[in-house]
Design an enzyme around this catalytic site. Structure first.
Site, PDB file in Angstrom:
ATOM      1  N   GLY A   1      55.249   8.420  66.018  1.00 23.56           N
ATOM      2  CA  GLY A   1      55.097   9.597  66.236  1.00 23.56           C
ATOM      3  C   GLY A   1      53.948  10.207  65.314  1.00 23.56           C
ATOM      4  O   GLY A   1      53.758  11.571  64.884  1.00 23.56           O
ATOM      5  N   GLY A   2      53.028   9.175  64.751  1.00 20.36           N
ATOM      6  CA  GLY A   2      51.837   9.605  63.960  1.00 20.36           C
ATOM      7  C   GLY A   2      52.204   9.925  62.619  1.00 20.36           C
ATOM      8  O   GLY A   2      51.313   9.952  61.773  1.00 20.36           O
TER       9      GLY A   2
ATOM     10  N   LYS B   1      49.004   2.175  58.715  1.00 17.92           N
ATOM     11  CA  LYS B   1      50.258   2.533  59.273  1.00 17.92           C
ATOM     12  C   LYS B   1      51.501   2.161  58.734  1.00 17.92           C
ATOM     13  O   LYS B   1      51.961   1.061  58.203  1.00 17.92           O
ATOM     14  CB  LYS B   1      50.244   1.872  60.920  1.00 17.92           C
ATOM     15  CG  LYS B   1      49.049   2.359  61.623  1.00 17.92           C
ATOM     16  CD  LYS B   1      48.800   1.694  63.055  1.00 17.92           C
ATOM     17  CE  LYS B   1      49.992   2.324  63.888  1.00 17.92           C
ATOM     18  NZ  LYS B   1      49.824   1.663  65.435  1.00 17.92           N
TER      19      LYS B   1
ATOM     20  N   VAL C   1      60.406   9.682  77.375  1.00 16.37           N
ATOM     21  CA  VAL C   1      60.317  11.142  77.788  1.00 16.37           C
ATOM     22  C   VAL C   1      59.484  11.203  79.179  1.00 16.37           C
ATOM     23  O   VAL C   1      59.952  11.883  80.117  1.00 16.37           O
ATOM     24  CB  VAL C   1      59.334  12.008  76.778  1.00 16.37           C
ATOM     25  CG1 VAL C   1      59.277  13.323  77.283  1.00 16.37           C
ATOM     26  CG2 VAL C   1      60.246  12.004  75.483  1.00 16.37           C
TER      27      VAL C   1
ATOM     28  N   ARG D   1      64.165   2.077  74.391  1.00 15.79           N
ATOM     29  CA  ARG D   1      64.965   3.409  74.807  1.00 15.79           C
ATOM     30  C   ARG D   1      64.241   3.916  75.976  1.00 15.79           C
ATOM     31  O   ARG D   1      63.307   3.427  76.578  1.00 15.79           O
ATOM     32  CB  ARG D   1      65.134   4.253  73.908  1.00 15.79           C
ATOM     33  CG  ARG D   1      63.500   4.874  73.516  1.00 15.79           C
ATOM     34  CD  ARG D   1      63.616   5.988  72.564  1.00 15.79           C
ATOM     35  NE  ARG D   1      62.553   6.247  72.057  1.00 15.79           N
ATOM     36  CZ  ARG D   1      61.379   6.803  72.359  1.00 15.79           C
ATOM     37  NH1 ARG D   1      61.340   7.091  73.872  1.00 15.79           N
ATOM     38  NH2 ARG D   1      60.243   7.186  71.733  1.00 15.79           N
TER      39      ARG D   1
ATOM     40  N   LYS E   1      42.902  -2.607  63.049  1.00 15.91           N
ATOM     41  CA  LYS E   1      41.714  -2.005  63.364  1.00 15.91           C
ATOM     42  C   LYS E   1      41.852  -0.927  64.248  1.00 15.91           C
ATOM     43  O   LYS E   1      42.823  -0.624  64.969  1.00 15.91           O
ATOM     44  CB  LYS E   1      40.973  -3.289  64.284  1.00 15.91           C
ATOM     45  CG  LYS E   1      39.678  -2.700  64.963  1.00 15.91           C
ATOM     46  CD  LYS E   1      38.550  -2.799  63.692  1.00 15.91           C
ATOM     47  CE  LYS E   1      37.262  -2.330  64.245  1.00 15.91           C
ATOM     48  NZ  LYS E   1      36.063  -2.255  63.105  1.00 15.91           N
TER      49      LYS E   1
ATOM     50  N   HIS F   1      45.661   4.634  75.878  1.00 20.63           N
ATOM     51  CA  HIS F   1      47.154   4.366  75.745  1.00 20.63           C
ATOM     52  C   HIS F   1      47.974   4.151  77.017  1.00 20.63           C
ATOM     53  O   HIS F   1      48.183   4.823  77.840  1.00 20.63           O
ATOM     54  CB  HIS F   1      47.767   5.528  75.014  1.00 20.63           C
ATOM     55  CG  HIS F   1      49.016   5.392  74.682  1.00 20.63           C
ATOM     56  ND1 HIS F   1      49.532   5.252  73.085  1.00 20.63           N
ATOM     57  CD2 HIS F   1      50.190   4.892  75.300  1.00 20.63           C
ATOM     58  CE1 HIS F   1      51.035   4.955  73.203  1.00 20.63           C
ATOM     59  NE2 HIS F   1      51.242   4.634  74.367  1.00 20.63           N
TER      60      HIS F   1
ATOM     61  N   GLU G   1      53.503  -1.342  70.104  1.00 18.95           N
ATOM     62  CA  GLU G   1      54.972  -1.354  69.921  1.00 18.95           C
ATOM     63  C   GLU G   1      55.474  -1.384  71.078  1.00 18.95           C
ATOM     64  O   GLU G   1      55.026  -1.099  72.151  1.00 18.95           O
ATOM     65  CB  GLU G   1      55.107   0.095  69.101  1.00 18.95           C
ATOM     66  CG  GLU G   1      54.889   1.351  69.776  1.00 18.95           C
ATOM     67  CD  GLU G   1      55.211   2.588  69.222  1.00 18.95           C
ATOM     68  OE1 GLU G   1      56.029   2.393  68.200  1.00 18.95           O
ATOM     69  OE2 GLU G   1      54.600   3.652  69.549  1.00 18.95           O
TER      70      GLU G   1
END
Length: 447
Positions: free
Chosen positions: A164-165, A158, A294, A291, A201, A208, A287
């Protein structure tokens, strides 16, 4: 007291902030690119300033243009919304250096939590569990291989910055590692300007779960419950709900108290969201978003608080005015992100809205800047609306959501409304038996 706020964003979130300003008697300044001259937030704002041509780099991502607009309009505060410059620590610092109020966390907290490696290290020290993996950036392929073998495949490579992937690759064995590192590093450099990577991992069936926190400048911190954002495609959220169908009240209380303690120890201010993967009864921090999210409306619908209004009050220096025990959660809420995309291929579908009719009735909320005759530009994110419904419980909420989706009319372009109608009628979603990989399996016909 804040007198005039420049809204450094566009679309539904700009309109959402504008409405909060109007209810609080604060004047608003809408900035816009030339492509957004006819946007709803531009039409409704007290003042408007054009900040550049359609490309975001030359308008909404241009700090100089935005600060110039704030200066010429005599704004005394800037709200960044989400996306664009909302998590840019340098921009937040520039706003404060110009004597303006940045409506959000401090630049220091944005910078700290924007580095995923530093963020994980910080919350781990506060007692929050993290996904097993590297303690810092990997230095080499050999370093990554050693860590991957120690924690066991599959693993995720990562990007240390961004989200955002992008800059994220699943690796199932040693043979895939070199290519995954090279690809992830290239994507991270292109998207975030940083090639730092780490290894963690890969969880097979996680949910999520994210927890909303709100903190003032006087040391008061509360959490507003959790949201389940497990229904994702390519790491982008599609449907969110609150509360999560899989957490117990005890788990909710425990994780909420933990994030409040952590935010308090950090001296955090404004809104923030702690994001976790949840599997087999365990939470793993991934994470923190510094902010407005959405999906904040689902939280508002179950706790009855206006999160944007609270952001503005905190920025003015006011205390929260309530404590954790005053926060009450009632019923259930679900949000569907409506995108201007083909519901089968997901190809973007910009164009002119021929007909527009939003659903209504008890427990139905639409956050959108659409109207008949509006032209959806091809330059920005494809999300054009959020449909949020609430009900006494999840079952009632789903019934209301089916009804609202059937009422929603957006013609002239393709939208993902048919996709949502399909998903919410699937037994796995009805029963709450889905994880972050479920939608991808559905798209591949494997469910």
């Amino acid at each position: 007291m804040i007198q005039k706020i420049l809204i450094a964003n566009r679309g539904e979130i700009a309109l959402r902030i504008l409405r909060a300003c109007r209810e609080m008697g604060i004047r608003s300044v809408a900035v816009h690119s030339t492509a957004d001259a006819d946007a709803m937030h531009v039409r409704l704002a007290d003042e408007t300033v054009c900040i550049g041509p359609p490309p975001a780099q030359e308008s909404y991502l241009n700090p100089v243009a935005i600060l110039t607009a704030a200066t010429i309009s005599n704004a005394d505060a800037i709200h960044p919304g989400y996306g664009f410059l909302s998590e840019n620590a340098d921009f937040a610092a520039m706003v404060e250096e110009h004597g303006l109020t940045f409506i959000g966390p401090s630049p220091e907290h944005i910078r700290l939590m924007g580095d995923k490696i530093a963020a994980k290290r910080t919350v781990r020290e506060a007692g929050i569990p993290v996904v097993p993996g590297s303690d810092g950036s990997i230095d080499s392929e050999a370093d990554a291989r050693r860590i991957a073998r120690a924690i066991g495949y599959p693993v995720l490579v990562k990007a240390a910055a961004g989200g955002g992937g992008r800059g994220m690759k699943v690796v199932t064995d040693d043979g895939q590692l070199a290519e995954a590192i090279a690809t992830a590093r290239a994507e991270a450099l292109a998207a975030f300007g940083s090639g730092g990577l780490y290894v963690e991992k890969y969880l097979a069936h996680p949910r999520h779960i994210e927890v909303q926190v709100l903190a003032d400048l006087h040391g008061n911190v509360v959490h507003l419950g959790e949201r389940d954002c497990s229904l994702q495609r390519r790491h982008q959220k599609v449907i969110e709900e609150a509360p999560s169908p899989v957490l117990t009240p005890e788990q909710r209380s425990k994780i909420g108290a933990l994030v409040v303690r952590t935010a308090s120890a950090l001296g955090y201010r404004s809104v923030g969201t702690f994001e976790f993967l949840y599997e087999d009864g365990e939470f793993y921090f991934i994470e923190m978003n510094t902010r407005l999210q959405v999906e904040h409306p689902v939280t508002e619908m179950v706790c009855g608080l206006d999160i944007v209004r609270e952001m503005l009050r905190v920025a003015e220096g006011s205390e929260l005015g309530f404590e954790q025990e005053d926060v009450r959660f009632v019923g259930h809420a679900i949000e569907c992100r409506i995108n201007a995309e083909d519901p089968e291929t997901f190809a973007p579908s910009p164009g002119t809205i021929a007909e527009y009719h939003a659903p209504g009735g008890l427990g139905v909320r639409i956050d959108s800047a659409l109207y008949a005759g509006y032209r959806v530009p091809p330059f920005y994110d494809s999300m054009i609306a959020k449909l949020i419904v609430s009900g006494a419980d999840r079952r009632a909420c789903l019934a209301r959501l089916r009804r609202a989706l059937a009422e929603y009319v957006i013609s002239g372009i393709k939208t993902t409304i048919p996709l949502h109608q399909r998903l919410i009628d699937m037994p796995e979603f009805i029963d709450g038996r889905y994880d972050v990989h479920w939608l991808e399996r559905v798209m591949r016909g494997e469910h």
